[in-house]
Design a protein around this motif. Structure first.
Motif, mmCIF file in Angstrom:
data_model
loop_
_atom_site.group_PDB
_atom_site.id
_atom_site.type_symbol
_atom_site.label_atom_id
_atom_site.label_comp_id
_atom_site.label_asym_id
_atom_site.label_seq_id
_atom_site.Cartn_x
_atom_site.Cartn_y
_atom_site.Cartn_z
ATOM 1 N N ILE A 64 4.428 7.764 -6.225
ATOM 2 C CA ILE A 64 3.751 6.588 -5.658
ATOM 3 C C ILE A 64 2.793 5.987 -6.688
ATOM 4 N N TYR A 83 0.858 -1.192 0.000
ATOM 5 C CA TYR A 83 0.000 0.000 0.000
ATOM 6 C C TYR A 83 0.889 1.236 0.000
ATOM 7 N N GLY A 84 0.646 2.113 -0.963
ATOM 8 C CA GLY A 84 1.459 3.311 -1.092
ATOM 9 C C GLY A 84 0.899 4.497 -0.330
ATOM 10 N N GLN A 139 -3.128 2.227 -3.135
ATOM 11 C CA GLN A 139 -2.554 3.445 -2.595
ATOM 12 C C GLN A 139 -3.649 4.338 -2.028
ATOM 13 N N VAL A 146 3.096 2.133 -7.762
ATOM 14 C CA VAL A 146 1.991 1.190 -7.560
ATOM 15 C C VAL A 146 1.600 0.536 -8.882
#
Length: 419
Positions: A341, A329-330, A357, A345
């Motif tokens: 990000i 998970y970003g 994210q 991802v």
């Protein structure tokens, strides 16, 4: 709350409960494919006569429960009340039966019956379906039953009960039908049920009303009227199931609600579900192809109710483990970091690592809450200072341990954890 609600009697699944539905559906898909069954994607509506002829015009399904309507071409169309007839129609229409036999196929999807909604009984519900066409070998009967049994066990269900029966065939069933009709004519039955005695007396044995069931104790049994071939077939099926250590109960009064069954018949029950305890079942239907206008083509199949399977999983407290879930998970702090990000991802997903994210420029605290809720194992945390240094923080969510890695190494590092 929305102005609109789902129609009465429709089963639908939303998170988190939908995870159990997916787990049950996907486990069946894997089991079917692993046994050599190919997938069918079928229409949810068909010509009404396919079900009237195939399922049986005297059944409650056809006479009371079908969703039937005229389309804009004045054709009578019915939302499918079961899957087998449509699956057989597809096999015949596309000439699959002209190749290697047996034809082994499976399907999944919604089914429709107009019934009084209650727990485990819906007007739109979901089934997984397995069919094998072109083989009379009792081994294919045993394979079907074993696949369903092992599927339930693989889901973690431990209280499933298997019931078996045989309904004989065109040679031995007429004598049994006559004996059953003679017995039923002597009972105190309403006019509709007396008419059913003359059309299809086996349907009366499937009557769930207490006032009818109470009178059926002395009804003749099909097992006392079997011809030698049907008895040998049934004995072989049970012998093969015993070889696989699959337990069952012989139930000589078992009759399912569709007219096309012959010989082997089976049902899976779950005792924790109360009145709607049946979670699946099926049987052999050696005359169905001819009934809908096809060639002689023996077959056997089953339908398992995904809705009741989910209820059984919940009753036994079986954890739902659906397919691939988010692993990474970003969490981005700042607009420039959010752009990076987003790129990371997407790159992780393309590399086969499930990732998600946070969105909307949320705070660090909100971003980590999102990471925890996602069920991810790792959080990728990127701020403006990390970005300037060409690094990112990789945090193991279970332990809180955090390490700094190079941005250029992120994909390979996380791919290595899920290779």
């Amino acid at each position: 709350m929305s102005t609109f609600q789902a129609p009465k009697g429709v089963s639908e699944y939303v998170p988190p409960r939908s995870a159990a539905f997916l787990a049950a559906r996907d486990a069946f898909a894997a089991a079917a494919a692993g046994a050599g069954y190919s997938y069918l994607e079928l229409p949810v509506f068909e010509d009404t006569q396919l079900f009237a002829r195939g399922v049986g015009e005297s059944t409650d399904v056809v006479t009371k429960e079908m969703y039937t309507f005229l389309d804009k071409g004045d054709r009578s169309i019915t939302l499918r009340p079961e899957i087998t007839a449509g699956a057989l129609r597809a096999v015949l229409e596309h000439n699959l039966h002209r190749g290697a036999l047996p034809v082994k196929v499976w399907a999944v999807g919604p089914v429709f019956r107009y019934e009084q909604p209650q727990s485990g009984r819906y007007r739109q519900f979901y089934q997984v379906d397995l069919e094998a066409l072109g083989a009379e070998d009792p081994a294919i009967d045993a394979e079907m039953i074993a696949l369903a049994w092992d599927y339930y066990q693989g889901l973690g269900l431990r209280q499933v009960v298997l019931k078996l029966n045989t309904l004989g065939d065109a040679e031995c069933r007429p004598a049994y039908r006559a004996a059953l009709q003679a017995f039923l004519r002597g009972l105190d039955l309403d006019a509709e049920t007396r008419a059913r005695v003359e059309i299809n007396p086996l349907r009366v044995l499937d009557d769930k009303r207490p006032e009818v069931k109470a009178q059926l104790g002395g009804a003749p049994l099909i097992t006392d009227h079997l011809c030698a071939a049907c008895k040998a077939h049934y004995d072989k099926v049970r012998e093969l199931l015993a070889d696989l250590s699959i337990p069952w109960t012989d139930d000589p009064r078992l009759v399912r609600g569709l007219d096309y069954y012959t010989r082997t018949l089976f049902e899976f029950d779950h005792p924790l579900l109360g009145a709607q305890s049946g979670i699946g079942g099926g049987g052999r239907y050696d005359g169905l192809s001819e009934t809908i206008g096809g060639p002689a083509l023996p077959g056997i199949g089953f339908g398992l109710g995904l809705d009741r399977i989910v209820l059984a999983m919940e009753a036994e407290h079986v954890p739902a483990v659906a397919g691939a879930s988010v692993k990474v998970y970003g969490v981005a702090l700042g607009d420039t970091a959010a752009r990076e990000i987003f790129r990371l991802v997407t790159a992780l997903r393309r590399a086969g690592v499930p990732a998600d994210q946070g969105f909307g420029g949320r705070s660090m605290k909100a971003g980590m809450k999102g990471a925890d809720r996602s069920g991810a194992e790792w959080a990728l945390i990127l701020g403006e200072r990390d970005l300037a240094a060409g690094t990112v923080q990789l945090k193991e969510l279970a332990t809180g341990a955090q390490t700094e890695i190079q941005l250029s190494d992120v994909i390979e590092v996380l791919k290595g954890k899920y290779a």
